[in-house]
Design an enzyme around this catalytic site. Structure first.
Site, PDB file in Angstrom:
ATOM      1  N   ASP A  30      11.251  17.361  -8.375  1.00 43.03           N
ATOM      2  CA  ASP A  30      10.388  18.199  -7.544  1.00 43.03           C
ATOM      3  C   ASP A  30      11.249  19.238  -6.838  1.00 43.03           C
ATOM      4  O   ASP A  30      12.333  18.914  -6.342  1.00 43.03           O
ATOM      5  CB  ASP A  30       9.652  17.329  -6.519  1.00 43.03           C
ATOM      6  CG  ASP A  30       8.493  18.044  -5.867  1.00 43.03           C
ATOM      7  OD1 ASP A  30       8.706  19.120  -5.267  1.00 43.03           O
ATOM      8  OD2 ASP A  30       7.364  17.544  -5.946  1.00 43.03           O
ATOM      9  N   ASN A  86      -2.001  12.171  -6.168  1.00 42.54           N
ATOM     10  CA  ASN A  86      -2.933  12.860  -5.279  1.00 42.54           C
ATOM     11  C   ASN A  86      -4.164  13.271  -6.086  1.00 42.54           C
ATOM     12  O   ASN A  86      -4.044  13.666  -7.242  1.00 42.54           O
ATOM     13  CB  ASN A  86      -2.275  14.098  -4.673  1.00 42.54           C
ATOM     14  CG  ASN A  86      -1.049  13.746  -3.858  1.00 42.54           C
ATOM     15  OD1 ASN A  86      -1.017  12.736  -3.181  1.00 42.54           O
ATOM     16  ND2 ASN A  86      -0.038  14.585  -3.944  1.00 42.54           N
ATOM     17  N   GLY A  92      -4.279  15.721  -0.987  1.00 41.99           N
ATOM     18  CA  GLY A  92      -2.975  16.361  -1.013  1.00 41.99           C
ATOM     19  C   GLY A  92      -2.646  17.043  -2.329  1.00 41.99           C
ATOM     20  O   GLY A  92      -1.520  17.493  -2.526  1.00 41.99           O
ATOM     21  N   SER A  94      -2.014  19.758  -4.848  1.00 40.64           N
ATOM     22  CA  SER A  94      -1.720  21.189  -4.750  1.00 40.64           C
ATOM     23  C   SER A  94      -1.707  21.872  -6.107  1.00 40.64           C
ATOM     24  O   SER A  94      -1.811  23.095  -6.174  1.00 40.64           O
ATOM     25  CB  SER A  94      -0.380  21.406  -4.033  1.00 40.64           C
ATOM     26  OG  SER A  94       0.663  20.772  -4.753  1.00 40.64           O
ATOM     27  N   HIS A  99      -0.472  14.463 -12.154  1.00 41.18           N
ATOM     28  CA  HIS A  99       0.952  14.126 -12.176  1.00 41.18           C
ATOM     29  C   HIS A  99       1.209  12.987 -11.205  1.00 41.18           C
ATOM     30  O   HIS A  99       0.447  12.748 -10.280  1.00 41.18           O
ATOM     31  CB  HIS A  99       1.835  15.335 -11.833  1.00 41.18           C
ATOM     32  CG  HIS A  99       1.527  15.976 -10.525  1.00 41.18           C
ATOM     33  ND1 HIS A  99       0.406  16.759 -10.299  1.00 41.18           N
ATOM     34  CD2 HIS A  99       2.195  15.945  -9.350  1.00 41.18           C
ATOM     35  CE1 HIS A  99       0.404  17.199  -9.050  1.00 41.18           C
ATOM     36  NE2 HIS A  99       1.477  16.710  -8.447  1.00 41.18           N
ATOM     37  N   HIS A 101       3.948  11.275  -8.608  1.00 45.97           N
ATOM     38  CA  HIS A 101       5.157  11.457  -7.803  1.00 45.97           C
ATOM     39  C   HIS A 101       5.910  10.127  -7.790  1.00 45.97           C
ATOM     40  O   HIS A 101       5.330   9.094  -7.445  1.00 45.97           O
ATOM     41  CB  HIS A 101       4.805  11.809  -6.351  1.00 45.97           C
ATOM     42  CG  HIS A 101       4.114  13.115  -6.190  1.00 45.97           C
ATOM     43  ND1 HIS A 101       4.775  14.254  -5.784  1.00 45.97           N
ATOM     44  CD2 HIS A 101       2.815  13.465  -6.365  1.00 45.97           C
ATOM     45  CE1 HIS A 101       3.911  15.259  -5.717  1.00 45.97           C
ATOM     46  NE2 HIS A 101       2.711  14.798  -6.068  1.00 45.97           N
TER      47      HIS A 101
END
Length: 113
Positions: A30, A86, A92, A94, A99, A101
């Site tokens: 990231d 998310n 959250g 964006s 995907h 995290h």
């Protein structure tokens, strides 16, 4: 519809620090890490969010999670890590491309967010 940033990374239109890649997904560091280790595991198939998956996506979703676990082992996160997905603006999200995290390298707090 324009490509998401993740599609551009998959298509090599935008550079990224790739940790893993196979025929189904890509894992990248990231660019705005929230932990010492912060990797995104992204399916190559465009699915906007986990809330829009269907039963036909079951194998891909399992593959993404198994890949996250494999990357965690490769990055020596044996003390523990967190996996976050998310979903939607209030969750959250964006980037409208599913995907995972993978966060590790420090003690995680609870509750999150």
């Amino acid at each position: 519809m324009s490509k998401t940033i993740f599609q551009k990374i998959i298509d090599r239109e935008i550079p990224a620090k790739i940790v893993h890649e196979d025929e189904h997904c890509i894992a990248i560091h990231d660019v705005q890490p929230e932990a010492p280790v912060h990797v995104l595991v992204i399916p190559k198939k465009l699915i906007a969010r986990v809330g829009e998956t269907s039963p036909e996506d079951q194998a891909l979703l399992g593959h993404v999670l198994l890949t996250a676990a494999q990357v965690a082992r490769e990055l020596k996160l044996s003390a523990g890590y967190r996996i976050v997905i998310n979903n939607g603006p209030h969750g959250g999200e964006s980037v409208p491309h599913l995907h995972v995290h993978l966060l590790g390298g420090r003690q995680m707090a609870w509750p999150p967010g």
